[in-house]
Design an enzyme around this catalytic site. Structure first.
Site, mmCIF file in Angstrom:
data_model
loop_
_atom_site.group_PDB
_atom_site.id
_atom_site.type_symbol
_atom_site.label_atom_id
_atom_site.label_comp_id
_atom_site.label_asym_id
_atom_site.label_seq_id
_atom_site.Cartn_x
_atom_site.Cartn_y
_atom_site.Cartn_z
ATOM 1 N N LEU A 1 5.819 19.089 -27.710
ATOM 2 C CA LEU A 1 7.156 19.010 -27.396
ATOM 3 C C LEU A 1 8.049 20.063 -28.454
ATOM 4 C CD1 LEU A 1 7.847 15.235 -27.103
ATOM 5 C CD2 LEU A 1 7.333 16.966 -25.338
ATOM 6 N N ASP A 2 8.797 20.610 -27.787
ATOM 7 C CA ASP A 2 9.586 21.453 -28.805
ATOM 8 C C ASP A 2 10.529 20.736 -29.546
ATOM 9 O OD1 ASP A 2 11.951 20.961 -27.437
ATOM 10 O OD2 ASP A 2 11.344 22.470 -25.839
ATOM 11 N N ALA A 3 11.300 21.666 -30.580
ATOM 12 C CA ALA A 3 11.936 20.945 -31.615
ATOM 13 C C ALA A 3 13.284 19.882 -31.261
ATOM 14 C CB ALA A 3 12.529 21.949 -32.491
ATOM 15 N N THR B 1 13.314 18.662 -27.980
ATOM 16 C CA THR B 1 12.943 17.763 -26.900
ATOM 17 C C THR B 1 12.420 15.981 -27.711
ATOM 18 O OG1 THR B 1 12.141 19.396 -25.517
ATOM 19 C CG2 THR B 1 11.276 17.051 -25.192
#
Length: 359
Positions: A154-156, A158
């Site tokens: 998951l990106d930062a 999300t």
């Protein structure tokens, strides 16, 4: 001349005798050294414990989790899966040096692995006789010595459900849509997200026939054809498995639920961008049959709050992800320079790196 010839003959004869004696002495020394090495090797072989593969050939007994060889540095591990409720601004990476903005310092960014290792968000089994988190460390709580891997990053920005495991084959099974599934699961593992997107969007009624290119309903494109991304971002995606409009928080925003079975980098954000929208907030709700409250059929489990994490039971792993927990192959600690067979990746070896630099 006769005297000189006899002197030279005696000289060469004496030289030949000395050379023969030296070669014989060297040969005898080599034979003695070789026999000494062989005897030492035999003694070492008979005194050292048998290799694990030799034990497996000679016995069908299962290897226990407490079996430790070579002064405790190599330990047998079983599949472990951690469920973590990822907060915003926490990166899914083993290093925080790869995504630092100009206004931030390296210390201001936290990785999911650092956050978990602090044990501050650990939610343990209350039935166990452990009186406090201060008595636990990560290895004691999880029985993991090898490297953890995220099952779908998951990106930062999300938030939501993030699974981590020490079993590299499980990561491949869930994240690769072309991975062969077992008999209990006939299709890829699905991931469901809630996304707050820009624009007021609607879906047509079931009785209405709409083409995928109709600009009135751009969300239909994702349902019918998928999204066309750039080649470096994975190209054409598959059609989404499900897309539902949940609400309209404002006149210019839409909250949707979207389910996909692929795992391209930032796929949800790029899919909505391809139809002229954008994602303002993104939250992962579930992976397979697992949500932040555990299995959908288990209503007694409390939903994890942001920053909290717990260990999944083997039943949750089997039902939720369609994966049978197993004993992993020989696993070396993360600090070592050996290949971790649980992940299939080689860990850095400090000694070999120093040798290459010296050369």
């Amino acid at each position: 001349m006769a005297r000189i010839s006899s002197v030279l003959l005696c000289f060469f004869w004496a030289t030949g005798i000395l050379a023969f004696q030296n070669s014989h002495r060297i040969k005898r020394h080599n034979v003695e050294a070789t026999s000494a090495l062989q005897s030492r090797a035999r003694e070492s072989y008979t005194s050292s414990p048998p290799r694990r593969d030799e034990v497996r050939r000679g016995s069908k007994q299962s290897i226990k989790p407490s079996s430790i060889a070579n002064n405790g540095k190599i330990k047998q591990e079983r599949t472990v899966v951690i469920m973590y409720h990822k907060p915003p601004n926490v990166i899914t990476s083993h290093s925080n040096a790869d995504a630092i903005s100009k206004t931030q310092t390296e210390q201001s960014r936290c990785t999911v692995y650092e956050d978990i290792s602090t044990m501050k968000g650990f939610v343990g089994d209350q039935s166990k006789s452990i009186t406090g988190k201060e008595m636990l460390n990560f290895e004691t709580a999880t029985n993991i010595q090898s490297k953890l891997h995220a099952i779908g990053r998951l990106d930062a920005a999300t938030t939501g459900l993030l699974l981590l495991t020490n079993d590299g084959n499980l990561v491949h099974q869930v994240t690769n849509p072309n991975a062969k599934q077992d008999n209990k699961q006939s299709k890829s593992v699905q991931k469901t997200y809630e996304a707050l997107i820009m624009g007021h969007h609607e879906l047509p009624e079931a009785s209405t026939t709409v083409s995928a290119n109709d600009e009135t309903y751009p969300l239909v494109t994702l349902l019918e054809k998928g999204a066309t991304l750039s080649p470096k971002h994975g190209g054409q995606t598959k059609p989404v498995d499900d897309l539902t409009i949940l609400s309209h928080p404002t006149a210019s925003t839409t909250l949707v639920s979207i389910t996909i079975s692929e795992g391209k980098n930032r796929q949800i954000r790029r899919m909505f961008h391809s139809i002229g929208s954008g994602v303002m907030k993104l939250h992962r709700v579930s992976v397979g049959k697992l949500s932040l409250a555990g299995l959908s059929s288990n209503h007694s489990t409390t939903e994890l709050q942001e920053g909290e994490w717990r260990l999944l039971s083997e039943d949750e792993i089997r039902v939720g992800l369609g994966w049978e927990c197993r004993w992993l192959d020989e696993v070396s600690p993360v600090a070592g320079g050996r290949r971790s067979r649980a992940s299939g990746k080689r860990q850095p070896n400090t000694r070999s790196t120093i040798r290459r630099r010296r050369r």
